[in-house]
Design a protein around this motif. Sequence first.
Motif, PDB file in Angstrom:
ATOM      1  N   MET A 180      19.812  -3.013  11.844  1.00  0.00           N
ATOM      2  CA  MET A 180      19.599  -3.199  10.399  1.00  0.00           C
ATOM      3  C   MET A 180      18.235  -2.640   9.992  1.00  0.00           C
ATOM      4  SD  MET A 180      19.842  -6.710   8.212  1.00  0.00           S
ATOM      5  CE  MET A 180      19.600  -6.711   6.442  1.00  0.00           C
ATOM      6  N   LYS A 181      18.218  -1.847   8.946  1.00  0.00           N
ATOM      7  CA  LYS A 181      16.969  -1.238   8.502  1.00  0.00           C
ATOM      8  C   LYS A 181      16.132  -2.219   7.678  1.00  0.00           C
ATOM      9  CE  LYS A 181      19.008   3.379   8.418  1.00  0.00           C
ATOM     10  NZ  LYS A 181      19.351   4.571   7.601  1.00  0.00           N
ATOM     11  N   GLY A 182      14.844  -1.936   7.639  1.00  0.00           N
ATOM     12  CA  GLY A 182      13.941  -2.795   6.900  1.00  0.00           C
ATOM     13  C   GLY A 182      13.918  -2.491   5.412  1.00  0.00           C
ATOM     14  N   THR A 183      13.184  -3.309   4.667  1.00  0.00           N
ATOM     15  CA  THR A 183      13.066  -3.195   3.218  1.00  0.00           C
ATOM     16  C   THR A 183      11.614  -2.934   2.837  1.00  0.00           C
ATOM     17  OG1 THR A 183      14.929  -4.701   2.832  1.00  0.00           O
ATOM     18  CG2 THR A 183      13.374  -4.410   1.014  1.00  0.00           C
ATOM     19  N   LEU A 184      11.423  -2.052   1.873  1.00  0.00           N
ATOM     20  CA  LEU A 184      10.088  -1.823   1.319  1.00  0.00           C
ATOM     21  C   LEU A 184       9.921  -2.675   0.070  1.00  0.00           C
ATOM     22  CD1 LEU A 184       7.373  -0.314   1.038  1.00  0.00           C
ATOM     23  CD2 LEU A 184       8.603   1.431  -0.282  1.00  0.00           C
ATOM     24  N   TYR A 185       8.859  -3.463   0.045  1.00  0.00           N
ATOM     25  CA  TYR A 185       8.528  -4.297  -1.112  1.00  0.00           C
ATOM     26  C   TYR A 185       7.257  -3.747  -1.761  1.00  0.00           C
ATOM     27  CZ  TYR A 185      11.693  -7.805   0.894  1.00  0.00           C
ATOM     28  OH  TYR A 185      12.798  -8.470   1.391  1.00  0.00           O
ATOM     29  N   GLY A 186       7.335  -3.427  -3.041  1.00  0.00           N
ATOM     30  CA  GLY A 186       6.146  -3.094  -3.801  1.00  0.00           C
ATOM     31  C   GLY A 186       5.611  -4.383  -4.388  1.00  0.00           C
ATOM     32  N   VAL A 187       4.488  -4.857  -3.886  1.00  0.00           N
ATOM     33  CA  VAL A 187       3.996  -6.193  -4.230  1.00  0.00           C
ATOM     34  C   VAL A 187       2.760  -6.102  -5.124  1.00  0.00           C
ATOM     35  CG1 VAL A 187       3.196  -8.417  -3.332  1.00  0.00           C
ATOM     36  CG2 VAL A 187       4.877  -7.076  -2.038  1.00  0.00           C
ATOM     37  N   GLY A 188       2.881  -6.555  -6.358  1.00  0.00           N
ATOM     38  CA  GLY A 188       1.739  -6.600  -7.259  1.00  0.00           C
ATOM     39  C   GLY A 188       0.827  -7.754  -6.900  1.00  0.00           C
ATOM     40  N   VAL A 189      -0.470  -7.458  -6.708  1.00  0.00           N
ATOM     41  CA  VAL A 189      -1.420  -8.504  -6.326  1.00  0.00           C
ATOM     42  C   VAL A 189      -2.327  -8.913  -7.484  1.00  0.00           C
ATOM     43  CG1 VAL A 189      -1.396  -7.756  -3.916  1.00  0.00           C
ATOM     44  CG2 VAL A 189      -3.151  -6.858  -5.472  1.00  0.00           C
ATOM     45  N   GLY A 190      -2.033  -8.409  -8.700  1.00  0.00           N
ATOM     46  CA  GLY A 190      -2.872  -8.743  -9.838  1.00  0.00           C
ATOM     47  C   GLY A 190      -4.112  -7.876  -9.911  1.00  0.00           C
ATOM     48  N   PRO A 191      -4.977  -8.134 -10.878  1.00  0.00           N
ATOM     49  CA  PRO A 191      -6.117  -7.252 -11.136  1.00  0.00           C
ATOM     50  C   PRO A 191      -7.354  -7.496 -10.290  1.00  0.00           C
ATOM     51  CG  PRO A 191      -6.028  -8.957 -12.780  1.00  0.00           C
ATOM     52  CD  PRO A 191      -4.808  -9.156 -11.922  1.00  0.00           C
ATOM     53  N   GLY A 192      -7.499  -8.694  -9.708  1.00  0.00           N
ATOM     54  CA  GLY A 192      -8.729  -8.920  -8.967  1.00  0.00           C
ATOM     55  C   GLY A 192      -8.891 -10.335  -8.431  1.00  0.00           C
ATOM     56  N   ASP A 193      -8.615 -11.324  -9.247  1.00  0.00           N
ATOM     57  CA  ASP A 193      -8.772 -12.718  -8.848  1.00  0.00           C
ATOM     58  C   ASP A 193      -7.618 -13.101  -7.911  1.00  0.00           C
ATOM     59  OD1 ASP A 193      -8.990 -15.445  -8.588  1.00  0.00           O
ATOM     60  OD2 ASP A 193      -9.252 -15.847 -10.721  1.00  0.00           O
ATOM     61  N   PRO A 194      -7.902 -13.475  -6.665  1.00  0.00           N
ATOM     62  CA  PRO A 194      -6.826 -13.836  -5.740  1.00  0.00           C
ATOM     63  C   PRO A 194      -5.948 -14.975  -6.246  1.00  0.00           C
ATOM     64  CG  PRO A 194      -8.872 -13.488  -4.538  1.00  0.00           C
ATOM     65  CD  PRO A 194      -9.220 -13.469  -6.006  1.00  0.00           C
ATOM     66  N   GLU A 195      -6.485 -15.837  -7.109  1.00  0.00           N
ATOM     67  CA  GLU A 195      -5.699 -16.944  -7.647  1.00  0.00           C
ATOM     68  C   GLU A 195      -4.573 -16.475  -8.557  1.00  0.00           C
ATOM     69  OE1 GLU A 195      -8.062 -21.005  -7.945  1.00  0.00           O
ATOM     70  OE2 GLU A 195      -8.928 -19.504  -9.289  1.00  0.00           O
ATOM     71  N   LEU A 196      -4.612 -15.193  -8.955  1.00  0.00           N
ATOM     72  CA  LEU A 196      -3.571 -14.668  -9.834  1.00  0.00           C
ATOM     73  C   LEU A 196      -2.380 -14.090  -9.062  1.00  0.00           C
ATOM     74  CD1 LEU A 196      -5.658 -12.952 -12.673  1.00  0.00           C
ATOM     75  CD2 LEU A 196      -4.640 -15.234 -12.623  1.00  0.00           C
ATOM     76  N   LEU A 197      -2.412 -14.124  -7.739  1.00  0.00           N
ATOM     77  CA  LEU A 197      -1.224 -13.747  -6.982  1.00  0.00           C
ATOM     78  C   LEU A 197      -0.108 -14.747  -7.279  1.00  0.00           C
ATOM     79  CD1 LEU A 197      -3.262 -12.009  -5.186  1.00  0.00           C
ATOM     80  CD2 LEU A 197      -1.631 -12.416  -3.355  1.00  0.00           C
ATOM     81  N   THR A 198       1.092 -14.233  -7.448  1.00  0.00           N
ATOM     82  CA  THR A 198       2.215 -15.134  -7.688  1.00  0.00           C
ATOM     83  C   THR A 198       2.658 -15.770  -6.368  1.00  0.00           C
ATOM     84  OG1 THR A 198       3.923 -13.452  -7.345  1.00  0.00           O
ATOM     85  CG2 THR A 198       3.002 -13.659  -9.572  1.00  0.00           C
ATOM     86  N   LEU A 199       3.399 -16.876  -6.480  1.00  0.00           N
ATOM     87  CA  LEU A 199       3.932 -17.526  -5.284  1.00  0.00           C
ATOM     88  C   LEU A 199       4.878 -16.590  -4.542  1.00  0.00           C
ATOM     89  CD1 LEU A 199       4.661 -21.095  -6.705  1.00  0.00           C
ATOM     90  CD2 LEU A 199       2.788 -20.420  -5.196  1.00  0.00           C
ATOM     91  N   LYS A 200       5.647 -15.793  -5.301  1.00  0.00           N
ATOM     92  CA  LYS A 200       6.575 -14.863  -4.670  1.00  0.00           C
ATOM     93  C   LYS A 200       5.827 -13.785  -3.904  1.00  0.00           C
ATOM     94  CE  LYS A 200      10.663 -12.037  -5.491  1.00  0.00           C
ATOM     95  NZ  LYS A 200      11.685 -11.607  -6.478  1.00  0.00           N
ATOM     96  N   ALA A 201       4.755 -13.278  -4.496  1.00  0.00           N
ATOM     97  CA  ALA A 201       3.963 -12.255  -3.807  1.00  0.00           C
ATOM     98  C   ALA A 201       3.412 -12.801  -2.497  1.00  0.00           C
ATOM     99  CB  ALA A 201       2.828 -11.782  -4.705  1.00  0.00           C
ATOM    100  N   VAL A 202       2.905 -14.010  -2.518  1.00  0.00           N
ATOM    101  CA  VAL A 202       2.357 -14.627  -1.309  1.00  0.00           C
ATOM    102  C   VAL A 202       3.456 -14.765  -0.253  1.00  0.00           C
ATOM    103  CG1 VAL A 202       1.368 -16.739  -0.341  1.00  0.00           C
ATOM    104  CG2 VAL A 202       0.500 -15.829  -2.507  1.00  0.00           C
ATOM    105  N   ARG A 203       4.625 -15.237  -0.663  1.00  0.00           N
ATOM    106  CA  ARG A 203       5.719 -15.422   0.286  1.00  0.00           C
ATOM    107  C   ARG A 203       6.148 -14.106   0.924  1.00  0.00           C
ATOM    108  NH1 ARG A 203      10.912 -14.527  -0.011  1.00  0.00           N
ATOM    109  NH2 ARG A 203      10.957 -14.350  -2.282  1.00  0.00           N
ATOM    110  N   VAL A 204       6.321 -13.077   0.092  1.00  0.00           N
ATOM    111  CA  VAL A 204       6.780 -11.790   0.612  1.00  0.00           C
ATOM    112  C   VAL A 204       5.762 -11.178   1.560  1.00  0.00           C
ATOM    113  CG1 VAL A 204       7.322  -9.407  -0.046  1.00  0.00           C
ATOM    114  CG2 VAL A 204       8.317 -11.301  -1.329  1.00  0.00           C
TER     115      VAL A 204
END
Length: 233
Positions: free
Chosen positions: A1-25
């Motif tokens: 099974m081949k892998g998946t590429l995820y383009g993950v937005g990390v926000g503009p600068g403040d680490p607290e602005l990462l979404t829960l989904k981004a952290v999980r992925v």
Amino acid sequence: MKGTLYGVGVGPGDPELLTLKAVRVIKECQYIAVPSDDKNKCLAYKIASGVVQIEEKPCLTISMPMTMDAQKLEQYHADGAQKIAGILEQGKDVAFLVLGDPTIYATYGYIHEKIKALGYETQIVSGIPSFCAAAARLNIPLAEQAQQLHILPAAYVPKETAELSGTKVFMKIGSQMEWLKEQIDKTADTVYMVENCGLENERVSYTADGLDEAAGYYSIVIAKSGEQNDDAG
């Protein structure tokens, strides 16, 4: 099974602005990819590492130089896609870290499309856009009621767009600051700028006087016409 590429937005600068989904992925992916030759100099990597333990994850460095040479860009994008495809072929998932949101003027989009064309699965994980974070930092709304909202890449903006009504957001200012200030001085009622939003060297200006050539690439200029806004501060 081949892998998946995820383009993950990390926000503009403040680490607290990462979404829960981004952290999980990011946690679940076996590989990290960054748009840089050196992960330790990559802002997106630094932001993500402020929340997720990624230092031990293998990291693919993808060269994406700032150039408008179409041929050179095509080659860099093709090389980057092949590098990522080699990992996906092994059944490993890759989280490509992207500043802000991957769907808004992000160079990641070129890699994303090439990976899709090669037949691999791709997914996009939204991040908080820099201009939304900048508006929150300024404590102002971007648009209300029937106001128009224009998101513009400064390096490619035709001069006539400076006269658009409503709110204009200028991104990736680069060397366009002097021209932009001249245009805004003629057409805007209220001008704001946030440089390096959410970072230690953040700088905020509530007037056009703050628009100077010393402002860095990661500057957001918000120009409003047709009203005065007194909610900043």
